[in-house]
Design a protein around this motif. Structure first.
Motif, short mmCIF file in Angstrom:
data_model
loop_
_atom_site.label_atom_id
_atom_site.label_comp_id
_atom_site.label_asym_id
_atom_site.label_seq_id
_atom_site.Cartn_x
_atom_site.Cartn_y
_atom_site.Cartn_z
N LYS A 74 55.38 56.90 34.39
CA LYS A 74 54.30 57.10 35.36
C LYS A 74 53.70 58.47 35.10
CE LYS A 74 53.39 57.13 40.32
NZ LYS A 74 54.03 56.96 41.64
N THR A 110 51.13 53.69 35.87
CA THR A 110 52.51 53.39 35.51
C THR A 110 52.47 52.27 34.48
OG1 THR A 110 53.26 53.96 37.73
CG2 THR A 110 54.78 52.67 36.37
N ASN A 111 53.11 52.50 33.34
CA ASN A 111 53.05 51.50 32.28
C ASN A 111 54.21 51.69 31.32
OD1 ASN A 111 51.85 50.04 29.79
ND2 ASN A 111 50.38 49.64 31.44
N SER A 148 47.23 57.68 39.63
CA SER A 148 48.38 57.46 38.75
C SER A 148 48.21 56.21 37.91
CB SER A 148 49.67 57.35 39.57
OG SER A 148 49.69 56.14 40.28
N GLU A 152 50.87 61.05 36.78
CA GLU A 152 50.24 61.18 38.08
C GLU A 152 49.60 62.55 38.24
OE1 GLU A 152 51.53 60.34 42.71
OE2 GLU A 152 53.05 60.29 41.16
N GLN A 193 59.99 55.38 35.86
CA GLN A 193 60.07 54.39 36.93
C GLN A 193 60.98 53.25 36.49
OE1 GLN A 193 58.04 54.67 39.94
NE2 GLN A 193 57.98 56.73 39.09
N ILE A 247 50.28 56.18 27.79
CA ILE A 247 50.57 57.32 28.64
C ILE A 247 50.34 58.62 27.88
CG2 ILE A 247 52.36 58.48 30.00
CD1 ILE A 247 51.37 55.84 31.27
N SER A 282 46.08 53.58 39.86
CA SER A 282 46.01 53.62 41.33
C SER A 282 45.26 54.87 41.75
CB SER A 282 47.41 53.68 41.93
OG SER A 282 48.12 52.51 41.64
N TYR A 329 54.86 63.69 34.91
CA TYR A 329 55.44 62.41 34.52
C TYR A 329 56.65 62.09 35.39
CZ TYR A 329 53.31 63.54 29.97
OH TYR A 329 52.45 63.87 28.97
N ASN A 375 61.87 49.54 37.09
CA ASN A 375 61.33 48.33 37.69
C ASN A 375 62.41 47.28 37.82
OD1 ASN A 375 58.67 49.36 37.72
ND2 ASN A 375 58.50 48.89 35.54
#
Length: 191
Positions: A87, A47-48, A45, A89, A73, A54, A20, A70, A75
């Motif tokens: 994540k 996110t995975n 960022s 960023e 996250q 990462i 993103s 870091y 989900n």
């Protein structure tokens, strides 16, 4: 780690597909005066769930001396294997500028969005707005967001595009019909 062009191209591909490039409003109130002010924040960022991805991103950013952080996250996905994701960023004008300049030659999908963000950062620095929270007018924020929405808006309607497999997207009948349909739905964009 010595960064090669292939590393930057790989990172650009990850940003294009999984990342993103963020441009968002922030609002705050000065505690001493009660004055409300706004600004535009920037960030990049990914996110995975893939820890190796990462980690590789962090190695590249570290080698380029690009600041990052870091977060974990959670989900709300049905598949429990994908319930937690990492994540990574990078935030702030100087950090985003350095990050985007490194990958810009290799970006495809988000190239124009990256160029837009770099243009905003350059404008902000030329105006002397080096302090993130230095106020810019609501009118200026709105103008930048209007331009941002144009960059984010899809140029075609995917649900109306039927393509044969293994044929590159070109200006054939399907594409032309889709673009014409977009202009009908968004006449303001075609001016």
């Amino acid at each position: 780690m010595i960064i090669k062009n292939t590393d930057l191209a790989w990172l650009a591909g990850i940003i294009d597909g999984e990342g993103s490039i963020m441009f968002f409003r922030k609002r705050d109130t000065d505690k001493s005066s009660g004055h409300k002010y706004g600004w535009i924040a920037t960030g990049i960022s990914v996110t995975n769930c893939d820890e190796i991805m990462i980690k590789e991103i962090s190695n590249i950013l570290y080698s380029l001396r690009i600041k990052f952080h870091y977060s974990l996250q959670k989900n709300n996905l049905k598949n429990s294997k994908w319930n937690l994701a990492l994540k990574i960023e990078s935030n702030g004008m100087n950090t985003c500028k350095k990050f985007l300049n490194a990958i810009l030659p290799y970006l495809r999908n988000k190239k124009y969005l990256a160029m837009f963000l770099l243009e905003y950062i350059e404008w902000r620095q030329q105006q002397g707005y080096t302090n993130l929270r230095k106020t810019i007018s609501e009118e200026q924020i709105n103008r930048w967001f209007e331009r941002y929405e144009i960059q984010r808006k899809p140029k075609y309607i995917s649900s109306e595009t039927a393509r044969k497999a293994s044929i590159p997207l070109g200006m054939d009948d399907d594409t032309v019909r889709t673009l014409q349909r977009c202009k009908e739905l968004n006449p303001k964009d075609s001016e």
